[in-house]
Scaffold this motif. Sequence first.
Motif, mmCIF file in Angstrom:
data_model
loop_
_atom_site.group_PDB
_atom_site.id
_atom_site.type_symbol
_atom_site.label_atom_id
_atom_site.label_comp_id
_atom_site.label_asym_id
_atom_site.label_seq_id
_atom_site.Cartn_x
_atom_site.Cartn_y
_atom_site.Cartn_z
ATOM 1 N N GLY A 119 -23.373 -9.210 32.882
ATOM 2 C CA GLY A 119 -22.332 -9.187 33.903
ATOM 3 C C GLY A 119 -22.504 -10.282 34.938
ATOM 4 N N LEU A 120 -23.743 -10.470 35.416
ATOM 5 C CA LEU A 120 -24.008 -11.491 36.429
ATOM 6 C C LEU A 120 -23.714 -12.892 35.905
ATOM 7 N N SER A 121 -23.958 -13.098 34.615
ATOM 8 C CA SER A 121 -23.726 -14.430 34.042
ATOM 9 C C SER A 121 -22.240 -14.771 34.001
ATOM 10 N N LEU A 122 -21.394 -13.756 34.097
ATOM 11 C CA LEU A 122 -19.949 -13.973 33.999
ATOM 12 C C LEU A 122 -19.245 -13.990 35.348
ATOM 13 N N VAL A 123 -19.999 -13.780 36.449
ATOM 14 C CA VAL A 123 -19.384 -13.684 37.777
ATOM 15 C C VAL A 123 -19.290 -15.063 38.430
ATOM 16 N N PRO A 124 -18.084 -15.545 38.726
ATOM 17 C CA PRO A 124 -17.942 -16.806 39.471
ATOM 18 C C PRO A 124 -18.502 -16.644 40.884
ATOM 19 N N SER A 125 -19.092 -17.693 41.424
ATOM 20 C CA SER A 125 -19.763 -17.589 42.721
ATOM 21 C C SER A 125 -18.806 -17.297 43.867
ATOM 22 N N ASN A 126 -17.503 -17.589 43.675
ATOM 23 C CA ASN A 126 -16.537 -17.334 44.751
ATOM 24 C C ASN A 126 -15.787 -16.012 44.575
ATOM 25 N N LEU A 127 -16.192 -15.223 43.564
ATOM 26 C CA LEU A 127 -15.549 -13.925 43.322
ATOM 27 C C LEU A 127 -16.606 -12.828 43.202
ATOM 28 N N LEU A 128 -17.534 -12.823 44.136
ATOM 29 C CA LEU A 128 -18.667 -11.898 44.031
ATOM 30 C C LEU A 128 -18.255 -10.437 44.208
ATOM 31 N N LEU A 129 -17.369 -10.162 45.160
ATOM 32 C CA LEU A 129 -16.983 -8.763 45.398
ATOM 33 C C LEU A 129 -16.229 -8.169 44.205
ATOM 34 N N PRO A 130 -15.149 -8.798 43.743
ATOM 35 C CA PRO A 130 -14.504 -8.247 42.541
ATOM 36 C C PRO A 130 -15.418 -8.324 41.326
ATOM 37 N N GLY A 131 -16.305 -9.318 41.302
ATOM 38 C CA GLY A 131 -17.239 -9.448 40.189
ATOM 39 C C GLY A 131 -18.182 -8.271 40.093
ATOM 40 N N PHE A 132 -18.720 -7.841 41.232
ATOM 41 C CA PHE A 132 -19.625 -6.686 41.200
ATOM 42 C C PHE A 132 -18.868 -5.387 40.935
ATOM 43 N N PHE A 133 -17.607 -5.345 41.320
ATOM 44 C CA PHE A 133 -16.782 -4.188 40.944
ATOM 45 C C PHE A 133 -16.693 -4.096 39.425
ATOM 46 N N VAL A 134 -16.444 -5.223 38.763
ATOM 47 C CA VAL A 134 -16.319 -5.242 37.302
ATOM 48 C C VAL A 134 -17.657 -4.927 36.634
ATOM 49 N N ILE A 135 -18.749 -5.493 37.147
ATOM 50 C CA ILE A 135 -20.077 -5.230 36.572
ATOM 51 C C ILE A 135 -20.391 -3.736 36.645
ATOM 52 N N ALA A 136 -20.205 -3.159 37.837
ATOM 53 C CA ALA A 136 -20.495 -1.731 38.009
ATOM 54 C C ALA A 136 -19.577 -0.881 37.133
ATOM 55 N N ALA A 137 -18.319 -1.304 37.006
ATOM 56 C CA ALA A 137 -17.366 -0.552 36.183
ATOM 57 C C ALA A 137 -17.786 -0.552 34.719
ATOM 58 N N PHE A 138 -18.177 -1.707 34.220
ATOM 59 C CA PHE A 138 -18.561 -1.801 32.813
ATOM 60 C C PHE A 138 -19.837 -0.999 32.544
ATOM 61 N N ILE A 139 -20.826 -1.157 33.422
ATOM 62 C CA ILE A 139 -22.094 -0.460 33.205
ATOM 63 C C ILE A 139 -21.902 1.049 33.301
#
Length: 449
Positions: A119-139
């Motif tokens: 998940g972290l490898s797929l998160v753009p550096s300027n989209l951290l908040l929505p990125g962590f939402f997606v990581i937590a959702a998938f996990i």
Amino acid sequence: MTTPTHEQHAPASSEPQASFIALIPLLVFLALFIGAGVYFQNQGVDFAFYQLPSVIAILPAIILALLISKQKLNQGIETFIAGIGHSNIIAMCLIYLLAGAFASVAKATGGVDATVALGLSLVPSNLLLPGFFVIAAFIATAMGTSMGTIAAVAPIALGVANEAQIELAVMAGSVISGALFGDNLSIISDTTIAATRTQGCHMKDKFRENLIFAIPAAIITMIFFTLAGQGQADVAPQEIDFINVIPYLTILVLAVSGLNVFVVLTVGILLAGATGLFTSDYDFIIFGKDIYAGFTNMQEIFILSMLVGGLAALMQQQGGLAFVNKQIEKLIARFSKHKGEASTRASELGIAGMVALTNTCVANNTVSIVVTGNIAKDLAEKHQVTPKRAASILDIFSCIVQGLLPYGAQALLIASIFAISPIEAVSHAWYCMVLALVAIAIVILRKRH
């Protein structure tokens, strides 16, 4: 859950007479559970609402139910045991065991770490908040537990938030939001297991029904977190072991395809164990111990489900559930003068309100589903609410409340990791707020077929 009728003790043609007295044992259980939580919270104890185990709090309620029963003691005990042994309860408990075993083995063999790294490898550096939402959702969807997801993701999210100078409460809200999104959808979540077994529907059907509510809410939530984005940070490259992600992806695909859940979870356990056996020094003895550890992790909800099944059978035999049904029916009739869609809509809102209120009291979404499942099923059958719809509503509205309770386990855990107040954390759990509005709108506006 559906408790059996007890034709050996009453004529088949007679139904239990509605009785408020029969509900007193359930109120005793809630009073003990909530009262202990409030007491320990006032004492400043961490995880106050989890100090008195629910399986202990329910014991006086069971004893009281037996004492006030109009049946003889031996017959009352038989009714209680029949409720425990109902096929829905036993199936639910077996699924809990398998889900616990899979989560334990997958974590021990590196599946959680591998999934976080992916998940972290797929998160753009300027989209951290929505990125962590997606990581937590998938996990959470893969693991079936919001608590396990928060425990795995929150420490990483905290470090990233500090580096990017993102407000900690907003990042905490992003992680909670994603964790509850996934927990609500996951086919191995205990809330999904409880909702589908009590309403008598397939997990794949409930999953697809949930998507109607969850996807719009998730999209809106991600827009909010994108707009709230503050700063950016370069996340260090993560070493990704794709092999360890395979068990999670496999059970998701198999579950959505409609394969029997017992087969799905068994395959998941074997795959997770195999990845450890072939990629590390994991061995069969450790594999067996991890499976058993997963079983023990489900001990409380396993025992509670059986005891609630027995208590529900006693309350049903004594007319308690008939009383609740009657009161909700009156409420539905007041807001719905016409039969058909209006009656179905009112019934769905009644189920939603019932499980939400119960969850507010017990601060545990699985317990609230187990406690209200029987009544919800009766309402659904009477007002043409499909089982998948009833299961979805139960799970969704318990999820909404759970994510917004400052004394809920999720808020307490992430608040302790981020060193913020639980109220700050839940005030940014935007997914739960958006889901509430979306779900109510869909229930009111969606056409029934």
